[in-house]
Motif scaffolding. Structure first.
Motif, PDB file in Angstrom:
ATOM      1  N   SER A 162      -8.382  82.190  37.450  1.00 20.96           N
ATOM      2  CA  SER A 162      -8.545  81.050  36.760  1.00 20.96           C
ATOM      3  C   SER A 162      -8.795  79.620  37.126  1.00 20.96           C
ATOM      4  N   TRP A 163      -9.658  79.763  38.283  1.00 18.95           N
ATOM      5  CA  TRP A 163     -10.331  78.432  38.622  1.00 18.95           C
ATOM      6  C   TRP A 163     -11.865  78.376  38.012  1.00 18.95           C
ATOM      7  N   THR A 164     -12.629  79.210  38.230  1.00 17.42           N
ATOM      8  CA  THR A 164     -13.947  79.165  37.792  1.00 17.42           C
ATOM      9  C   THR A 164     -14.398  80.363  37.137  1.00 17.42           C
ATOM     10  N   PRO A 165     -14.793  80.052  35.741  1.00 18.49           N
ATOM     11  CA  PRO A 165     -15.321  81.228  34.873  1.00 18.49           C
ATOM     12  C   PRO A 165     -16.613  81.755  35.248  1.00 18.49           C
ATOM     13  N   PHE A 166     -16.637  83.404  35.464  1.00 17.01           N
ATOM     14  CA  PHE A 166     -17.837  83.725  35.654  1.00 17.01           C
ATOM     15  C   PHE A 166     -18.212  84.629  34.248  1.00 17.01           C
ATOM     16  N   PHE A 167     -19.452  84.564  34.208  1.00 16.65           N
ATOM     17  CA  PHE A 167     -20.124  85.230  32.886  1.00 16.65           C
ATOM     18  C   PHE A 167     -20.757  86.585  33.186  1.00 16.65           C
ATOM     19  N   SER A 168     -20.205  87.595  32.527  1.00 16.96           N
ATOM     20  CA  SER A 168     -20.686  88.903  32.573  1.00 16.96           C
ATOM     21  C   SER A 168     -20.943  89.330  34.041  1.00 16.96           C
ATOM     22  N   ASP A 169     -21.656  90.567  34.543  1.00 17.12           N
ATOM     23  CA  ASP A 169     -21.781  90.916  35.674  1.00 17.12           C
ATOM     24  C   ASP A 169     -23.068  90.618  36.465  1.00 17.12           C
ATOM     25  N   GLN A 170     -24.059  90.458  35.849  1.00 13.18           N
ATOM     26  CA  GLN A 170     -25.414  90.042  36.489  1.00 13.18           C
ATOM     27  C   GLN A 170     -25.010  88.714  37.122  1.00 13.18           C
ATOM     28  N   PRO A 171     -24.875  87.937  36.339  1.00  8.48           N
ATOM     29  CA  PRO A 171     -24.582  86.261  37.020  1.00  8.48           C
ATOM     30  C   PRO A 171     -23.873  86.336  38.085  1.00  8.48           C
ATOM     31  N   THR A 172     -22.642  87.227  38.203  1.00  4.52           N
ATOM     32  CA  THR A 172     -21.644  87.290  39.315  1.00  4.52           C
ATOM     33  C   THR A 172     -22.370  87.681  40.435  1.00  4.52           C
TER      34      THR A 172
END
Length: 327
Positions: free
Chosen positions: A213-223
């Motif tokens: 809940s701190w930092t959003p991560f978008f999709s799998d490739q960006p992560t």
């Protein structure tokens, strides 16, 4: 044993049929193929919730059984591990793939953690042209192995937008984060693999990150790219002769002949039909299954020249815009 994990549903069966058949035949793979049946409602950029139960027809399940594919139904996999639907539905999901891909790879790899030597993930839209054993033979270090695409993240409109979705400003320097990521080479999440415990620790970490809940991560490739280029997680790059992600490469340079796709004379072990490569996929599939069509598929030389000229013009216009008006 070695394990290869993939995911999809009944809508992806044309890809999965080629994936499984080519992996067993061309790839010579006798290990475990683990498939997660994960049907998600909505579209890729307007996701709904995951569906309960399986999506494959009896005929499709018979195909998987014939080819010794272990099918894991996503909703059942969650229930078996005491994860409620409410927990999953509460996670913000900018795309259909998020965060399900990391969750099911975590749960499936957990199942093989003490049984497997190596584990790989491959997207369903991958075709195997040669024996896959040389990929596993490269897994000699305590790291996760991945393959780059062609461009820097800042040159990819969608990926740079997805990277910017992660806001580190409360905890770190957002400007430093963005400049680091946009200059970094883009690595595709359509393939990653390594020793079983290293693979599991990666997808477990990704599951924890993408549900925080701190930092959003978008999709799998960006992560995966954030972990590699910003956090310096231990990744090792394989060559495109192992896995070739087609999406960012000029498709007019692809040649399909004898159910093999080549690029500049190179025939990779695995070909990933990501991006606008549907025409090449259909050509390979037709030749592999003997469905007819042309024996050699390539762009006409005039079309190749025209496409390259258009690309050069677009690049010139882009450079002029960057330069801006003279003072």
């Amino acid at each position: 044993m070695d394990v290869i994990i993939t995911g999809g549903n009944a809508d992806h069966f044309p890809y999965l049929e080629l994936f499984v058949s080519s992996l067993r035949q061309n790839g010579g793979f006798s290990g475990t193929i683990a498939l997660c049946d994960n049907a998600i409602e909505g579209t890729w950029d307007r996701p709904g919730k995951f569906r309960e139960g399986g999506s494959f027809s009896p005929e499709q399940l018979q195909f998987f059984a014939k080819n010794q594919v272990e099918v894991f139904v996503y909703s059942e996999l969650l229930a078996q591990n005491r994860i409620s639907r409410e927990q999953i539905d509460a996670i913000p999901s900018p795309t259909q793939r998020y965060p399900h891909k990391f969750i099911y790879t975590t749960l499936i790899s957990k199942n093989y953690l003490t049984k497997a030597k190596n584990i790989c993930f491959f997207d369903a839209d991958i075709y195997f042209q040669k024996p896959v054993q040389p990929i596993f033979e490269r897994f000699t270090e305590d790291a996760v192995y991945i393959v780059a695409e062609r461009l820097a993240i800042g040159q990819n409109h969608f990926l740079s937008k997805w990277i910017a979705h992660s806001d580190f400003s409360k905890l770190s320097d957002q400007g430093l984060y963005l400049s680091t990521m946009n200059q970094a080479l883009n690595y595709c999440s359509g393939f990653f693999g390594g020793e079983a415990r290293r693979f599991h620790s990666l997808v477990l970490l990704c599951s924890l990150l993408t549900t925080n809940s701190w930092t959003p991560f978008f999709s799998d490739q960006p992560t995966l790219n954030i972990l590699k280029s910003f956090f310096h997680y231990p990744f090792i790059e394989l060559s495109r002769e192992h896995v070739f992600h087609l999406g960012e490469f000029p498709k007019e340079d692809f040649i399909v002949q004898n159910a093999r796709l080549s690029y500049g004379g190179m025939e990779s072990i695995a070909v990933h039909f990501n991006g606008p490569t549907k025409e090449a996929f259909e050509a390979v599939k037709s030749q592999f299954f003997g469905l007819g069509g042309p024996q050699v598929v390539r762009y006409h030389p005039i079309r190749r020249a025209w496409v390259k000229a258009i690309r050069a013009l677009k690049n010139a216009k882009k450079n002029l815009r960057k330069m801006g008006p003279k003072p």
